[in-house]
Design a protein around this motif. Structure first.
Motif, mmCIF file in Angstrom:
data_model
loop_
_atom_site.group_PDB
_atom_site.id
_atom_site.type_symbol
_atom_site.label_atom_id
_atom_site.label_comp_id
_atom_site.label_asym_id
_atom_site.label_seq_id
_atom_site.Cartn_x
_atom_site.Cartn_y
_atom_site.Cartn_z
ATOM 1 N N UNK A 17 0.884 -1.165 0.000
ATOM 2 C CA UNK A 17 0.000 0.000 0.000
ATOM 3 C C UNK A 17 0.921 1.214 0.000
ATOM 4 N N UNK A 18 1.204 1.761 -1.177
ATOM 5 C CA UNK A 18 2.239 2.778 -1.342
ATOM 6 C C UNK A 18 1.625 4.168 -1.381
ATOM 7 N N UNK A 29 -1.590 4.434 -3.965
ATOM 8 C CA UNK A 29 -1.571 3.380 -4.974
ATOM 9 C C UNK A 29 -1.467 2.049 -4.251
ATOM 10 N N UNK A 30 -2.389 1.164 -4.500
ATOM 11 C CA UNK A 30 -2.390 -0.160 -3.863
ATOM 12 C C UNK A 30 -2.326 -1.229 -4.946
ATOM 13 N N UNK A 31 -1.398 -2.164 -4.788
ATOM 14 C CA UNK A 31 -1.298 -3.266 -5.759
ATOM 15 C C UNK A 31 -0.640 -4.452 -5.085
ATOM 16 N N UNK A 91 1.295 1.310 -15.744
ATOM 17 C CA UNK A 91 0.363 0.259 -15.321
ATOM 18 C C UNK A 91 0.121 0.324 -13.813
ATOM 19 N N UNK A 92 1.191 0.539 -13.047
ATOM 20 C CA UNK A 92 1.055 0.635 -11.602
ATOM 21 C C UNK A 92 0.794 2.055 -11.134
ATOM 22 N N UNK A 93 1.339 3.042 -11.881
ATOM 23 C CA UNK A 93 1.191 4.443 -11.492
ATOM 24 C C UNK A 93 0.592 5.232 -12.658
ATOM 25 N N UNK A 94 -0.688 4.989 -12.941
ATOM 26 C CA UNK A 94 -1.285 5.614 -14.132
ATOM 27 C C UNK A 94 -1.393 7.133 -14.035
ATOM 28 N N UNK A 116 -1.962 -6.941 6.442
ATOM 29 C CA UNK A 116 -2.194 -6.515 5.067
ATOM 30 C C UNK A 116 -1.603 -5.131 4.864
ATOM 31 N N UNK A 117 -1.319 -4.780 3.617
ATOM 32 C CA UNK A 117 -0.772 -3.461 3.318
ATOM 33 C C UNK A 117 0.729 -3.523 3.249
#
Length: 388
Positions: A17-18, A29-31, A91-94, A116-117
């Motif tokens: 969870x950035x 941004x969460x991935x 893709x990760x940081x649109x 989590x996170x």
């Protein structure tokens, strides 16, 4: 979440969870780590007193997650976790407003965690099963999960109806049977619970057929619910005895995980009697076919292979009936023995009393004579028997 493994040193599972803050406004941004994430060669198990173990995971466009571990004699923890990311990865940081690599690092004193996170979950195999969950993932003290409802027991049916069955061939009747049948089934239902169910064979909804052979006689019963129950009787030629050799069942259970239920056993030794005689048992007999299936047979009377005139031959009682007959015999014998003991005691006492009074010239019962004494004894003896 992605998983990486470094020999037998450590295995880790993590989600990120950035919070990016290169240019205002900041955005979250969460991935999850993608499936192509892999451990890089820069990972190390470390050397004792020299360096600590580290796990370096690379993925995507030059993204790199690094976990550095430290431990003492009993516990270990993630000492440092850092993440190098490339904001040019749309893709990760649109919505990133800048490009290039950024670094996000943090210290962690958490022992093996499963949050989590941005927390990581690590199970170190060099320690003895260390596994700790963080407070965020711990169960709520006020909300306990409800206990699963216990399955209601299946209702026990009444004893099955007794009916007669016979099988005939070219040489006449080869099987004559009278019995009530009950199936005992254990199976797993669709809700993963295991149940035991008793099913009675209804003679009014059952058709019978079979075959006659020199060494094998079969009785096939087709009942409601596509149930097929097969009995096989064999014969031992050397001892001239017949016996129930095999039972096969094929039925359908609508509430079972596997609705088709099949069971068979062809090595039984039940319901044995001499050829030409019949086997009879009034007590309930329990014949186990498999671990999940057995047959309860009520008031069975059966004769196989040699049946004269369509009638049962001489009866051979089962052990259960013989044992039941021993009980009243034993009770009767005990009562007879008690009566005999009382009678002997009376005769001995009477003889001694008569001998003593005769020596003294007196009647054993003054003023009344011995007849009254005998009458009094039998009255007392009769009262004793009635009180037993």
């Amino acid at each position: 979440a992605g998983i990486a493994e470094l020999g037998y040193c450590h295995v880790a599972q993590a989600g990120l969870d950035l919070l990016g803050s290169s240019n205002p406004p900041t955005s979250n941004v969460t991935f999850d780590l993608p499936s192509d994430a892999e451990m890089l060669n820069s990972s190390s198990c470390g050397k004792e007193n020299t360096s600590d173990p580290s796990l370096v995971i690379g993925f995507g466009k030059e993204h790199m997650l690094t976990l550095k571990f430290t431990r003492n004699a009993t516990r270990y923890s993630v000492q440092l976790m850092s993440f190098v990311y490339n904001l040019s990865d749309t893709h990760l940081f649109p919505n990133a407003s800048s490009n290039g690599k950024n670094h996000n690092g943090r210290q962690s004193s958490t022992s093996s965690s499963a949050c989590r996170g941005t927390e990581s979950h690590s199970d170190c195999s060099v320690s003895s099963g260390c596994h700790t969950r963080c407070d965020q993932d711990g169960p709520s003290p006020t909300t306990a999960p409800p206990a699963p409802p216990s399955p209601s027991p299946s209702p026990v049916p009444e004893s099955p109806s007794v009916d007669k069955y016979n099988v005939s061939g070219t040489n006449g009747t080869c099987l004559l049977a009278s019995m009530g049948l009950q199936l005992n089934l254990t199976y797993e239902r669709k809700d993963n619970t295991t149940v035991t169910k008793l099913l009675n064979i209804n003679p009014n909804k059952t058709s019978a057929s079979g075959s006659c052979g020199a060494q094998l006689v079969t009785l096939e019963l087709r009942s409601e619910g596509a149930t097929v129950l097969l009995f096989q009787f064999g014969m031992n030629a050397s001892s001239s005895r017949f016996f129930l050799q095999g039972i096969q069942l094929n039925t359908t259970l609508p509430d079972a995980r596997d609705p088709t239920f099949k069971a068979a056993n062809n090595s039984l030794r039940a319901l044995q009697a001499t050829v030409g005689n019949s086997y009879k048992c009034n007590a309930e007999e329990h014949v186990r076919v498999t671990k999940a299936f057995s047959v309860n047979i009520f008031k069975v009377w059966v004769q196989a292979f040699k049946v004269e005139g369509g009638q049962f031959g001489s009866v051979e009682e089962c052990l259960l009936d013989e044992n039941n007959m021993l009980i009243p015999i034993a009770v009767g014998g005990a009562l007879a023995g008690l009566v005999l003991i009382v009678l002997i005691a009376y005769l001995v006492g009477r003889k001694r009393s008569h001998a003593g009074t005769a020596a003294a010239g007196l009647s054993p019962f003054p003023g009344t004579g011995s007849r009254r004494g005998r009458h009094t004894f039998w009255q007392r003896f009769s009262n004793l028997l009635h009180s037993m």
